[in-house]
Design a protein around this motif. Structure first.
Motif, PDB file in Angstrom:
ATOM      1  N   VAL A   3      54.874  -0.818  42.782  1.00 37.12           N
ATOM      2  CA  VAL A   3      53.913  -1.910  42.588  1.00 37.12           C
ATOM      3  C   VAL A   3      53.225  -1.807  41.231  1.00 37.12           C
ATOM      4  O   VAL A   3      52.900  -2.825  40.599  1.00 37.12           O
ATOM      5  CB  VAL A   3      52.863  -1.891  43.726  1.00 37.12           C
ATOM      6  CG1 VAL A   3      51.649  -2.734  43.368  1.00 37.12           C
ATOM      7  CG2 VAL A   3      53.472  -2.410  45.021  1.00 37.12           C
ATOM      8  N   ARG A   4      53.018  -0.605  40.761  1.00 33.56           N
ATOM      9  CA  ARG A   4      52.272  -0.403  39.521  1.00 33.56           C
ATOM     10  C   ARG A   4      53.050  -0.827  38.276  1.00 33.56           C
ATOM     11  O   ARG A   4      52.455  -1.069  37.227  1.00 33.56           O
ATOM     12  CB  ARG A   4      51.857   1.069  39.402  1.00 33.56           C
ATOM     13  CG  ARG A   4      50.968   1.532  40.542  1.00 33.56           C
ATOM     14  CD  ARG A   4      50.655   3.000  40.427  1.00 33.56           C
ATOM     15  NE  ARG A   4      49.589   3.244  39.460  1.00 33.56           N
ATOM     16  CZ  ARG A   4      49.254   4.452  39.021  1.00 33.56           C
ATOM     17  NH1 ARG A   4      49.931   5.519  39.427  1.00 33.56           N
ATOM     18  NH2 ARG A   4      48.266   4.591  38.161  1.00 33.56           N
ATOM     19  N   ILE A   5      54.369  -0.930  38.367  1.00 31.66           N
ATOM     20  CA  ILE A   5      55.162  -1.302  37.191  1.00 31.66           C
ATOM     21  C   ILE A   5      54.908  -2.753  36.776  1.00 31.66           C
ATOM     22  O   ILE A   5      54.487  -3.010  35.641  1.00 31.66           O
ATOM     23  CB  ILE A   5      56.664  -1.033  37.429  1.00 31.66           C
ATOM     24  CG1 ILE A   5      56.906   0.461  37.669  1.00 31.66           C
ATOM     25  CG2 ILE A   5      57.487  -1.524  36.232  1.00 31.66           C
ATOM     26  CD1 ILE A   5      58.317   0.786  38.136  1.00 31.66           C
ATOM     27  N   PRO A   6      55.143  -3.750  37.651  1.00 32.10           N
ATOM     28  CA  PRO A   6      54.894  -5.137  37.227  1.00 32.10           C
ATOM     29  C   PRO A   6      53.424  -5.422  36.960  1.00 32.10           C
ATOM     30  O   PRO A   6      53.109  -6.321  36.182  1.00 32.10           O
ATOM     31  CB  PRO A   6      55.430  -5.970  38.401  1.00 32.10           C
ATOM     32  CG  PRO A   6      55.431  -5.053  39.558  1.00 32.10           C
ATOM     33  CD  PRO A   6      55.708  -3.682  39.014  1.00 32.10           C
ATOM     34  N   LYS A   7      52.539  -4.659  37.578  1.00 33.21           N
ATOM     35  CA  LYS A   7      51.113  -4.823  37.298  1.00 33.21           C
ATOM     36  C   LYS A   7      50.827  -4.506  35.835  1.00 33.21           C
ATOM     37  O   LYS A   7      50.097  -5.237  35.154  1.00 33.21           O
ATOM     38  CB  LYS A   7      50.292  -3.910  38.210  1.00 33.21           C
ATOM     39  CG  LYS A   7      48.790  -4.023  38.014  1.00 33.21           C
ATOM     40  CD  LYS A   7      48.044  -3.131  38.989  1.00 33.21           C
ATOM     41  CE  LYS A   7      46.538  -3.257  38.792  1.00 33.21           C
ATOM     42  NZ  LYS A   7      45.789  -2.385  39.733  1.00 33.21           N
ATOM     43  N   GLN A   8      51.407  -3.428  35.347  1.00 33.35           N
ATOM     44  CA  GLN A   8      51.216  -3.034  33.952  1.00 33.35           C
ATOM     45  C   GLN A   8      51.901  -4.027  33.014  1.00 33.35           C
ATOM     46  O   GLN A   8      51.364  -4.372  31.953  1.00 33.35           O
ATOM     47  CB  GLN A   8      51.773  -1.626  33.738  1.00 33.35           C
ATOM     48  CG  GLN A   8      51.371  -0.970  32.430  1.00 33.35           C
ATOM     49  CD  GLN A   8      49.898  -0.611  32.401  1.00 33.35           C
ATOM     50  OE1 GLN A   8      49.257  -0.498  33.429  1.00 33.35           O
ATOM     51  NE2 GLN A   8      49.352  -0.444  31.221  1.00 33.35           N
ATOM     52  N   VAL A   9      53.077  -4.497  33.402  1.00 29.75           N
ATOM     53  CA  VAL A   9      53.803  -5.469  32.580  1.00 29.75           C
ATOM     54  C   VAL A   9      53.011  -6.772  32.473  1.00 29.75           C
ATOM     55  O   VAL A   9      52.885  -7.352  31.382  1.00 29.75           O
ATOM     56  CB  VAL A   9      55.200  -5.734  33.170  1.00 29.75           C
ATOM     57  CG1 VAL A   9      55.883  -6.891  32.443  1.00 29.75           C
ATOM     58  CG2 VAL A   9      56.058  -4.485  33.075  1.00 29.75           C
TER      59      VAL A   9
END
Length: 208
Positions: A87-93
């Motif tokens: 979940v944290r990957i697209p949040k950062q993107v």
């Protein structure tokens, strides 16, 4: 009466849900790379919001299945840890994309596409690692883990080059601040991929 195979087979839905989550994360990095590569048009944010929405829906589904499932194919804490990491990957993107859309007029001539390509590569390796969870082959997972680590190391090297350019005075004060911030967000996104990969790798180590 249910057979043991039927009972234990019910936990396999988590493999598909985690794979879907990894693909959603990778799709957000592809959208970012495309946006930065095609910088002759105004940034569009719909793809990033859709990827985040997909990721949240999948995460909610995973949580729901964890509550309702008596048996899981992986340990519950491992499923939760990997879901959270993905979940944290697209949040950062999305964080990068939203800020870039606001500041793009101040970043003319600054090329973020190379770093975005590395982020996309890292996210695609994570997809492969999550898919490998069905097989639990330590040798194949180690190769993917080494590949992800190599991408992270190259990203760190490029960050050092960026700091060298910044300290050499190649940019004015405002640009220097923005460039540093944006590259650090990209670096953190790659770190998020690395964290997800570590979780997947540790799951295989535990179960192999």
């Amino acid at each position: 009466m249910f057979s043991l195979q039927t009972i234990f087979g019910k936990g396999n839905q988590f493999f598909g849900l985690l794979e879907d989550a990894a693909v959603a994360a990778a799709d957000s990095t592809t959208a970012l790379h495309t946006m930065l590569r095609e910088n002759d048009r105004p940034p569009a944010l719909d793809a990033f919001r859709l990827a985040r929405q997909r990721e949240r829906v999948i995460a909610d589904k995973i949580n729901e299945e964890l509550i309702n499932s008596f048996v899981t194919a992986l340990e519950r804490e491992d499923i939760e840890a990997l879901s959270y990491a993905l979940v944290r990957i697209p949040k950062q993107v999305e964080r990068f994309a939203e800020r870039y859309a606001l500041a793009v007029h101040l970043l003319d001539g600054i090329d973020f596409a190379q770093r975005a390509a590395m982020l996309e590569q890292a996210a695609n390796v994570v997809v492969e690692m999550v898919r490998q969870l069905r097989r639990m082959k330590i040798e194949e997972m180690k190769i993917l883990n080494d590949r992800l680590r190599s991408i992270e190391s190259e990203a760190d090297r490029l960050m050092l080059e960026l700091y060298r350019d910044i300290y050499a005075g190649h940019f004015d004060g405002k640009q220097m601040f923005l460039i540093k911030e944006f590259f650090e967000i990209l670096e953190k996104a790659i770190d998020r991929c690395r964290e997800a990969g570590v979780v997947a790798y540790q799951i295989v180590l535990k179960n192999s």
